[in-house]
Every structure is written in C-alpha cells, then in structure tokens.
Design a protein around this motif. Structure first.
Motif, PDB file in Angstrom:
ATOM      1  N   THR A 107     -42.825 -31.634 -20.862  1.00  0.00           N
ATOM      2  CA  THR A 107     -41.684 -31.677 -21.252  1.00  0.00           C
ATOM      3  C   THR A 107     -40.565 -31.054 -20.943  1.00  0.00           C
ATOM      4  O   THR A 107     -40.818 -29.755 -21.106  1.00  0.00           O
ATOM      5  N   VAL A 108     -39.322 -31.495 -20.726  1.00  0.00           N
ATOM      6  CA  VAL A 108     -38.383 -30.576 -20.554  1.00  0.00           C
ATOM      7  C   VAL A 108     -37.205 -30.917 -21.329  1.00  0.00           C
ATOM      8  O   VAL A 108     -36.695 -32.078 -21.430  1.00  0.00           O
ATOM      9  N   GLN A 109     -36.625 -29.947 -22.192  1.00  0.00           N
ATOM     10  CA  GLN A 109     -35.520 -30.174 -23.173  1.00  0.00           C
ATOM     11  C   GLN A 109     -34.655 -28.880 -22.857  1.00  0.00           C
ATOM     12  O   GLN A 109     -34.864 -27.560 -22.761  1.00  0.00           O
ATOM     13  N   VAL A 110     -33.293 -29.555 -22.727  1.00  0.00           N
ATOM     14  CA  VAL A 110     -32.191 -28.569 -22.442  1.00  0.00           C
ATOM     15  C   VAL A 110     -31.202 -28.492 -23.521  1.00  0.00           C
ATOM     16  O   VAL A 110     -30.724 -29.498 -24.126  1.00  0.00           O
ATOM     17  N   THR A 111     -30.846 -27.369 -24.278  1.00  0.00           N
ATOM     18  CA  THR A 111     -29.989 -27.291 -25.235  1.00  0.00           C
ATOM     19  C   THR A 111     -28.889 -26.302 -24.902  1.00  0.00           C
ATOM     20  O   THR A 111     -29.070 -25.139 -24.449  1.00  0.00           O
ATOM     21  N   PRO A 112     -27.681 -26.703 -25.200  1.00  0.00           N
ATOM     22  CA  PRO A 112     -26.535 -25.642 -24.959  1.00  0.00           C
ATOM     23  C   PRO A 112     -26.596 -24.558 -25.919  1.00  0.00           C
ATOM     24  O   PRO A 112     -26.946 -24.679 -26.898  1.00  0.00           O
ATOM     25  N   GLU A 113     -26.161 -23.578 -25.316  1.00  0.00           N
ATOM     26  CA  GLU A 113     -25.921 -22.288 -26.221  1.00  0.00           C
ATOM     27  C   GLU A 113     -24.967 -22.362 -27.265  1.00  0.00           C
ATOM     28  O   GLU A 113     -23.932 -23.093 -27.077  1.00  0.00           O
ATOM     29  N   GLN A 114     -24.938 -21.679 -28.417  1.00  0.00           N
ATOM     30  CA  GLN A 114     -23.935 -21.758 -29.466  1.00  0.00           C
ATOM     31  C   GLN A 114     -22.853 -21.424 -28.936  1.00  0.00           C
ATOM     32  O   GLN A 114     -21.683 -22.133 -29.316  1.00  0.00           O
ATOM     33  N   GLU A 115     -22.458 -20.697 -28.105  1.00  0.00           N
ATOM     34  CA  GLU A 115     -20.977 -20.053 -27.650  1.00  0.00           C
ATOM     35  C   GLU A 115     -20.542 -20.721 -26.656  1.00  0.00           C
ATOM     36  O   GLU A 115     -19.414 -20.817 -26.180  1.00  0.00           O
ATOM     37  N   GLY A 116     -21.346 -21.989 -26.288  1.00  0.00           N
ATOM     38  CA  GLY A 116     -20.916 -22.784 -25.289  1.00  0.00           C
ATOM     39  C   GLY A 116     -21.060 -22.244 -23.821  1.00  0.00           C
ATOM     40  O   GLY A 116     -20.553 -22.943 -22.872  1.00  0.00           O
ATOM     41  N   LEU A 117     -21.808 -21.043 -23.694  1.00  0.00           N
ATOM     42  CA  LEU A 117     -21.874 -20.572 -22.249  1.00  0.00           C
ATOM     43  C   LEU A 117     -23.296 -20.511 -22.028  1.00  0.00           C
ATOM     44  O   LEU A 117     -24.172 -19.762 -22.606  1.00  0.00           O
ATOM     45  N   GLY A 118     -23.809 -21.519 -21.198  1.00  0.00           N
ATOM     46  CA  GLY A 118     -25.081 -21.647 -20.586  1.00  0.00           C
ATOM     47  C   GLY A 118     -25.873 -22.631 -21.332  1.00  0.00           C
ATOM     48  O   GLY A 118     -25.476 -23.137 -22.638  1.00  0.00           O
ATOM     49  N   SER A 119     -27.089 -22.607 -21.307  1.00  0.00           N
ATOM     50  CA  SER A 119     -28.278 -23.367 -21.936  1.00  0.00           C
ATOM     51  C   SER A 119     -29.422 -22.835 -22.084  1.00  0.00           C
ATOM     52  O   SER A 119     -29.501 -21.576 -21.592  1.00  0.00           O
ATOM     53  N   VAL A 120     -30.292 -23.316 -22.956  1.00  0.00           N
ATOM     54  CA  VAL A 120     -31.800 -22.899 -22.827  1.00  0.00           C
ATOM     55  C   VAL A 120     -32.816 -24.101 -22.282  1.00  0.00           C
ATOM     56  O   VAL A 120     -32.576 -25.298 -23.016  1.00  0.00           O
ATOM     57  N   VAL A 121     -33.583 -23.867 -21.423  1.00  0.00           N
ATOM     58  CA  VAL A 121     -34.449 -24.767 -20.995  1.00  0.00           C
ATOM     59  C   VAL A 121     -35.891 -24.539 -21.853  1.00  0.00           C
ATOM     60  O   VAL A 121     -36.192 -23.496 -21.614  1.00  0.00           O
ATOM     61  N   LYS A 122     -36.466 -25.707 -22.467  1.00  0.00           N
ATOM     62  CA  LYS A 122     -37.608 -25.300 -23.091  1.00  0.00           C
ATOM     63  C   LYS A 122     -38.666 -26.451 -22.217  1.00  0.00           C
ATOM     64  O   LYS A 122     -38.247 -27.508 -22.148  1.00  0.00           O
ATOM     65  N   LEU A 123     -39.720 -25.669 -21.823  1.00  0.00           N
ATOM     66  CA  LEU A 123     -40.827 -26.353 -20.973  1.00  0.00           C
ATOM     67  C   LEU A 123     -42.012 -26.417 -21.732  1.00  0.00           C
ATOM     68  O   LEU A 123     -42.411 -25.333 -22.370  1.00  0.00           O
ATOM     69  N   GLN A 124     -42.449 -27.317 -21.923  1.00  0.00           N
ATOM     70  CA  GLN A 124     -43.753 -27.482 -22.954  1.00  0.00           C
ATOM     71  C   GLN A 124     -44.887 -28.197 -21.994  1.00  0.00           C
ATOM     72  O   GLN A 124     -44.654 -29.371 -21.462  1.00  0.00           O
ATOM     73  N   PHE A 125     -46.167 -27.881 -22.092  1.00  0.00           N
ATOM     74  CA  PHE A 125     -47.189 -28.602 -21.433  1.00  0.00           C
ATOM     75  C   PHE A 125     -48.133 -29.064 -22.512  1.00  0.00           C
ATOM     76  O   PHE A 125     -48.406 -28.241 -23.399  1.00  0.00           O
ATOM     77  N   ASP A 126     -48.473 -30.131 -22.652  1.00  0.00           N
ATOM     78  CA  ASP A 126     -49.459 -30.913 -23.647  1.00  0.00           C
ATOM     79  C   ASP A 126     -50.612 -31.250 -22.752  1.00  0.00           C
ATOM     80  O   ASP A 126     -50.339 -32.071 -21.708  1.00  0.00           O
ATOM     81  N   TYR A 127     -51.793 -30.667 -22.962  1.00  0.00           N
ATOM     82  CA  TYR A 127     -52.860 -30.894 -22.016  1.00  0.00           C
ATOM     83  C   TYR A 127     -54.239 -31.140 -22.563  1.00  0.00           C
ATOM     84  O   TYR A 127     -54.403 -30.655 -23.846  1.00  0.00           O
ATOM     85  N   GLU A 128     -55.251 -31.338 -21.946  1.00  0.00           N
ATOM     86  CA  GLU A 128     -56.624 -31.669 -22.604  1.00  0.00           C
ATOM     87  C   GLU A 128     -57.375 -31.256 -21.062  1.00  0.00           C
ATOM     88  O   GLU A 128     -57.162 -31.972 -19.965  1.00  0.00           O
ATOM     89  N   LYS A 129     -58.164 -30.224 -21.203  1.00  0.00           N
ATOM     90  CA  LYS A 129     -58.990 -29.509 -20.074  1.00  0.00           C
ATOM     91  C   LYS A 129     -60.224 -30.442 -19.945  1.00  0.00           C
ATOM     92  O   LYS A 129     -60.426 -30.821 -20.881  1.00  0.00           O
ATOM     93  N   ILE A 130     -60.561 -30.496 -18.598  1.00  0.00           N
ATOM     94  CA  ILE A 130     -61.765 -31.220 -18.373  1.00  0.00           C
ATOM     95  C   ILE A 130     -62.959 -30.636 -18.782  1.00  0.00           C
ATOM     96  O   ILE A 130     -64.202 -31.208 -19.275  1.00  0.00           O
TER      97      ILE A 130
END
Length: 159
Positions: A107-130
C-alpha cells in the motif's frame, strides 16, 4: 487461523518525506507507473500493463526490478485506488516474493505536508510468510525508499 499461522502474518510500514507535491507522486504510482523505469532505472527495468488500464482497480501490472543484486519479477493486481486519499494498494500474485510469502500486499499513500511544501509517502506491507524461516520484509524498505527518492527527484526535475 491457528496461533502459529498468526505469527507468520505481519504488517510493516515506513514513511519517507519527499519534495514533490502529493498529487504528482500519487499519479506516478497510479496512472504513470511505467515512467518509474525512467525515474529509477537502477531499481526498475520494466513496468508493463498486462490487463486493464493504468490507475484502475483490477489492472494487472508486471514489474521487472533489481533487488539484492538480482533481477526479479512481481506480477501485481491493483486492488484499491482511492484518489481522495491518494492511496493505491497492489496485491502481488506471482513472482519472486511469492517464493517466501503466501500473500503480499503493498500500500502506497501520499499525504501533503501541513505547510504545503512536499509530502509524506507511507509505504505499508501486509504479508503472510510461507514458514517461520522467512525473514520479515523490512529488507525491502531500502529498495523502496531509494525508489521513492529517485521518483521524487525525477518529478522535481520536471518542474
């Protein structure tokens, strides 16, 4: 689910600050993923749409990438596209990751920074190992963080 299979499932995430506007970065991962080859050629050698349309649920994308010194492949189905949240979720269905994981969601989610300069990319892995011998996927974070930073640089160079 049995207790032992619960220990095989997990979720990990990382956040990366970028300079690019959230909307531009989000668009790169939904409607223009094929441009990742140009933006981060040392990490991504190909990104091909096999079914559907870019940025739509149900689309099938095949990534050829280089990780841990090896050429690898991931076939993904786009499961979620939420433009208002700038969120996209991919389910890996074939490729190298499926040798170690029963299921793997990115999952990739991008959120603008509060001051309007730049963003934060949140990268999440949900998984089940074998099985219990498989390492948790945090080892993929340096690859994805570098990819995110190179895509950011690419986007900023086009301003």
């Amino acid at each position: 689910m049995s207790e032992s299979s619960l220990s095989l499932a997990g979720q990990v995430e990382v956040e990366v600050e970028i300079k690019a506007p959230a909307e531009k970065f989000y668009e790169m991962y939904t409607g223009k993923a094929q441009h990742c080859v140009e933006a981060t050629p040392s990490n991504v050698q190909a990104c091909d749409l096999h079914e559907g349309e870019w940025g739509t649920v149900g689309s099938v994308i095949v990534w050829n990438y280089f990780h841990d010194g090896k050429a690898k492949v991931a076939k993904e189905i786009v499961e979620v596209v939420e433009s208002e949240k700038r969120l996209v979720r991919f389910r890996v269905v074939e490729g190298d990751l499926m040798e170690d994981y029963k299921s793997f969601l990115i999952t990739v989610q991008v959120t603008p920074e509060q001051e309007g300069l730049g963003s934060v990319v949140k990268l999440q892995f949900d998984y089940e190992k074998i099985d219990e011998d498989v390492v948790h996927p945090e080892t993929l974070f340096p690859f994805f963080v570098e990819m995110i930073k190179e895509v950011d640089e690419h986007l900023m160079s086009q301003e």
